[in-house]
Design a protein around this motif. Structure first.
Motif, PDB file in Angstrom:
ATOM      1  N   THR A 214       0.829  -1.202   0.000  1.00  0.00           N
ATOM      2  CA  THR A 214       0.000   0.000   0.000  1.00  0.00           C
ATOM      3  C   THR A 214       0.861   1.249   0.000  1.00  0.00           C
ATOM      4  OG1 THR A 214      -1.827  -1.105   1.127  1.00  0.00           O
ATOM      5  CG2 THR A 214      -1.746   1.294   1.303  1.00  0.00           C
ATOM      6  N   PHE A 215       1.841   1.287   0.894  1.00  0.00           N
ATOM      7  CA  PHE A 215       2.674   2.491   0.999  1.00  0.00           C
ATOM      8  C   PHE A 215       3.630   2.626  -0.186  1.00  0.00           C
ATOM      9  CE2 PHE A 215       1.169   2.521   5.358  1.00  0.00           C
ATOM     10  CZ  PHE A 215       1.023   3.883   5.587  1.00  0.00           C
ATOM     11  N   LYS A 216       4.035   1.495  -0.791  1.00  0.00           N
ATOM     12  CA  LYS A 216       4.870   1.580  -1.981  1.00  0.00           C
ATOM     13  C   LYS A 216       4.101   2.196  -3.140  1.00  0.00           C
ATOM     14  CE  LYS A 216       7.878  -1.163  -4.988  1.00  0.00           C
ATOM     15  NZ  LYS A 216       8.409  -2.526  -5.293  1.00  0.00           N
ATOM     16  N   ALA A 217       2.826   1.829  -3.259  1.00  0.00           N
ATOM     17  CA  ALA A 217       2.008   2.337  -4.364  1.00  0.00           C
ATOM     18  C   ALA A 217       1.517   3.753  -4.117  1.00  0.00           C
ATOM     19  CB  ALA A 217       0.817   1.399  -4.583  1.00  0.00           C
ATOM     20  N   GLN A 218       1.222   4.085  -2.859  1.00  0.00           N
ATOM     21  CA  GLN A 218       0.550   5.348  -2.569  1.00  0.00           C
ATOM     22  C   GLN A 218       1.235   6.191  -1.506  1.00  0.00           C
ATOM     23  OE1 GLN A 218      -3.899   4.962  -2.717  1.00  0.00           O
ATOM     24  NE2 GLN A 218      -3.421   2.892  -2.053  1.00  0.00           N
ATOM     25  N   GLY A 219       2.481   5.838  -1.204  1.00  0.00           N
ATOM     26  CA  GLY A 219       3.160   6.453  -0.074  1.00  0.00           C
ATOM     27  C   GLY A 219       3.306   7.959  -0.163  1.00  0.00           C
ATOM     28  N   LYS A 220       3.565   8.498  -1.365  1.00  0.00           N
ATOM     29  CA  LYS A 220       3.810   9.933  -1.474  1.00  0.00           C
ATOM     30  C   LYS A 220       2.612  10.750  -1.010  1.00  0.00           C
ATOM     31  CE  LYS A 220       7.280   9.855  -5.154  1.00  0.00           C
ATOM     32  NZ  LYS A 220       7.600  10.273  -6.542  1.00  0.00           N
ATOM     33  N   TRP A 221       1.447  10.440  -1.564  1.00  0.00           N
ATOM     34  CA  TRP A 221       0.291  11.259  -1.186  1.00  0.00           C
ATOM     35  C   TRP A 221      -0.172  10.949   0.229  1.00  0.00           C
ATOM     36  CZ3 TRP A 221      -4.408  10.077   0.665  1.00  0.00           C
ATOM     37  CH2 TRP A 221      -4.918   8.782   0.466  1.00  0.00           C
ATOM     38  N   MET A 222      -0.039   9.679   0.671  1.00  0.00           N
ATOM     39  CA  MET A 222      -0.486   9.343   2.022  1.00  0.00           C
ATOM     40  C   MET A 222       0.382  10.018   3.070  1.00  0.00           C
ATOM     41  SD  MET A 222      -1.602   5.338   1.606  1.00  0.00           S
ATOM     42  CE  MET A 222      -2.064   5.166   3.312  1.00  0.00           C
ATOM     43  N   LEU A 223       1.695  10.020   2.879  1.00  0.00           N
ATOM     44  CA  LEU A 223       2.575  10.692   3.835  1.00  0.00           C
ATOM     45  C   LEU A 223       2.330  12.198   3.835  1.00  0.00           C
ATOM     46  CD1 LEU A 223       5.900   8.706   3.277  1.00  0.00           C
ATOM     47  CD2 LEU A 223       4.313   8.522   5.202  1.00  0.00           C
ATOM     48  N   THR A 224       2.015  12.747   2.664  1.00  0.00           N
ATOM     49  CA  THR A 224       1.655  14.170   2.597  1.00  0.00           C
ATOM     50  C   THR A 224       0.385  14.438   3.382  1.00  0.00           C
ATOM     51  OG1 THR A 224       2.680  14.371   0.406  1.00  0.00           O
ATOM     52  CG2 THR A 224       1.092  16.063   1.038  1.00  0.00           C
ATOM     53  N   ALA A 225      -0.599  13.540   3.247  1.00  0.00           N
ATOM     54  CA  ALA A 225      -1.852  13.691   3.994  1.00  0.00           C
ATOM     55  C   ALA A 225      -1.605  13.574   5.492  1.00  0.00           C
ATOM     56  CB  ALA A 225      -2.855  12.633   3.532  1.00  0.00           C
ATOM     57  N   TYR A 226      -0.753  12.622   5.893  1.00  0.00           N
ATOM     58  CA  TYR A 226      -0.419  12.481   7.311  1.00  0.00           C
ATOM     59  C   TYR A 226       0.210  13.769   7.845  1.00  0.00           C
ATOM     60  CZ  TYR A 226      -1.023   7.354   7.186  1.00  0.00           C
ATOM     61  OH  TYR A 226      -1.521   6.085   7.096  1.00  0.00           O
ATOM     62  N   LEU A 227       1.153  14.320   7.086  1.00  0.00           N
ATOM     63  CA  LEU A 227       1.823  15.546   7.521  1.00  0.00           C
ATOM     64  C   LEU A 227       0.831  16.702   7.636  1.00  0.00           C
ATOM     65  CD1 LEU A 227       4.434  17.107   8.169  1.00  0.00           C
ATOM     66  CD2 LEU A 227       4.667  17.545   5.706  1.00  0.00           C
ATOM     67  N   ALA A 228      -0.059  16.828   6.662  1.00  0.00           N
ATOM     68  CA  ALA A 228      -1.037  17.926   6.678  1.00  0.00           C
ATOM     69  C   ALA A 228      -1.945  17.844   7.896  1.00  0.00           C
ATOM     70  CB  ALA A 228      -1.853  17.913   5.391  1.00  0.00           C
ATOM     71  N   GLY A 229      -2.433  16.635   8.201  1.00  0.00           N
ATOM     72  CA  GLY A 229      -3.294  16.478   9.373  1.00  0.00           C
ATOM     73  C   GLY A 229      -2.572  16.777  10.665  1.00  0.00           C
ATOM     74  N   SER A 230      -1.328  16.317  10.759  1.00  0.00           N
ATOM     75  CA  SER A 230      -0.532  16.563  11.961  1.00  0.00           C
ATOM     76  C   SER A 230      -0.261  18.050  12.151  1.00  0.00           C
ATOM     77  CB  SER A 230       0.786  15.797  11.868  1.00  0.00           C
ATOM     78  OG  SER A 230       1.615  16.063  12.974  1.00  0.00           O
TER      79      SER A 230
END
Length: 427
Positions: A214-230
């Motif tokens: 999951t993170f290999k395929a979608q890691g860039k946007w998911m980590l960006t979303a995590y950072l934005a929420g934090s």
């Protein structure tokens, strides 16, 4: 409607029960913020020690949330949520009894706050994952918007509630936690029906492997979303701590009035979250736009606030910032819960909850350290929000490589996989 298919129609009682979970979770910090100055005076602690009342709740929660997510994926969401709420309440009893009976209660209060944080790890993020299991499509976005609004409503009510309860005695808020936690646990236990799991449980190796894919395929946007929420919550709770301190130290505002003032930016966030969740439906491109605009609305008022000392202007600017937070969070919730299949949803949502908690934990001590240079503080935070907005603009790309967050596609894959599992079992 089979047990394998998420519901499209929202039933109010299960949604209400789930919405109490993040509402109660957020009380763990927001209800105590307006009474921190009084706590400093009553037990003789420093401003930094008072900020740790928030930090030592949020850090354990942030660390344990991924484990809670795995357990909820492997066993069930309710098996995690209900005991977690009871542990949360027990921590309140420990902190309250210490403040009531001990001459030097600070250490035991902190131990109680750690227990509360451990309990909080199994609350709001797992409730979000459960909502993602129960509802699909536009109903999922709407339910998650309502749950985020409940989270915001908790932030709105809690400063007022904390100030009112403190009129009895300053530590009374700690004893409120077990009461409300027991009520929420009962609502979830009796009124939320969790979809049945199909097929065999994944081994830990299979589970980790699925998460890696999951993170290999979608890691860039998911980590960006995590950072934005934090970052959104880091700024929100840091600013609330800053306002609470200056209202007490500079303007000598009474506890109840301080709670009412603190509730205004939160009310803006809460109402915006509710509207956003109802409007975004399944429109991923709209979600991206709202995330970028919301982050800009968080940062721009802070940049302006750096050049004004008037508390009324500052409060108005923070209300605008609250609107920005209300745009960002429901969109992130929907993107993240829709991005994966149910078997990994608990862990992915829990990791998101973890970074949110860590953002909350970092806010008060960092803002407290920068209080003597407010202009610099506001400019740094505005720059941080702008940085997240730029990342979101370039890296959250629904429908494109590395950012395919189409919930219908994932629901179709999930349903087909369940059908295949059943066929294999019959064979």
């Amino acid at each position: 409607m089979t047990a394998t298919q998420p519901k499209s129609k929202i039933h109010l009682l299960p949604l209400f029960a789930l919405a109490t979970v993040p509402l109660i979770m957020v009380l763990g910090n927001s209800m105590l913020i307006p009474i921190l100055p009084q706590m400093q005076e009553e037990i003789g602690i420093s401003k930094f020690q008072a900020s740790l009342v928030i930090t030592l709740f949020s850090v354990p929660a942030g660390i344990i949330i991924p484990l809670a997510g795995f357990l909820s994926d492997h066993y069930s969401r309710k098996v995690v949520i209900v005991p977690a709420l009871l542990l949360y309440g027990a921590g309140g009893v420990v902190a309250g009894v210490a403040a009531w009976l001990m001459d030097n209660p600070y250490g035991v209060i902190m131990a109680g706050r750690v227990l509360q944080g451990l309990g909080a790890a199994g609350t709001a993020p797992i409730a979000m994952a459960l909502a993602g299991d129960i509802w699909s499509g536009a109903s999922r976005a709407k339910s998650l918007g309502i749950i985020e609004a409940a989270n915001g409503l908790g932030k709105v009510l809690s400063p007022i509630l904390g100030s009112l309860i403190a009129l009895l005695f300053w530590y009374a808020a700690f004893f409120a936690f077990p009461i409300i936690c027991i009520i929420s646990a009962a609502l979830v236990y009796f009124f939320v029906k969790e979809p049945k799991k199909n097929g065999q449980k994944q081994s830990l190796k299979q589970y980790v492997g699925a998460l890696k894919k999951t993170f290999k395929a979608q890691g860039k946007w998911m980590l960006t979303a995590y950072l934005a929420g934090s970052v959104a919550l880091f700024i929100l709770f840091g600013v609330l701590f800053y306002i609470s301190q200056i209202l007490e130290e500079k303007y000598k505002v009474a506890d109840l009035m301080r709670g009412l003032i603190l509730s205004l930016p939160l009310l803006a966030m809460c109402s915006t979250s509710l509207i956003t969740g109802a409007k975004i439906k399944k429109n991923m491109k709209l979600m991206k736009v709202l995330i970028v605009v919301g982050l800009a609305l968080i940062g721009a008022p802070l940049a302006i606030a750096a050049f004004f000392d008037n508390p009324y202007i500052l409060l108005g600017l923070l209300v605008v910032s609250g609107v920005g937070t209300g745009l960002v969070l429901p969109c992130l919730n929907t993107l993240i819960t829709s991005a994966v299949q149910k078997e990994e949803r608990g862990a992915v949502t829990a990791l998101y909850g973890s970074v949110r908690f860590l953002g909350v934990a970092a806010g008060p001590p960092i803002f407290g350290a920068l209080m003597d240079t407010p202009k610099l503080m506001f400019l740094i935070m505005a720059g941080l929000a702008a940085f997240c907005a730029v990342l979101a603009y370039f890296l959250i790309n629904p429908g494109k490589g590395g950012g395919d967050t189409n919930p219908e596609r994932y629901e179709k894959i999930e349903h087909e996989r369940k059908l295949l599992t059943r066929m294999k079992a019959r064979a």
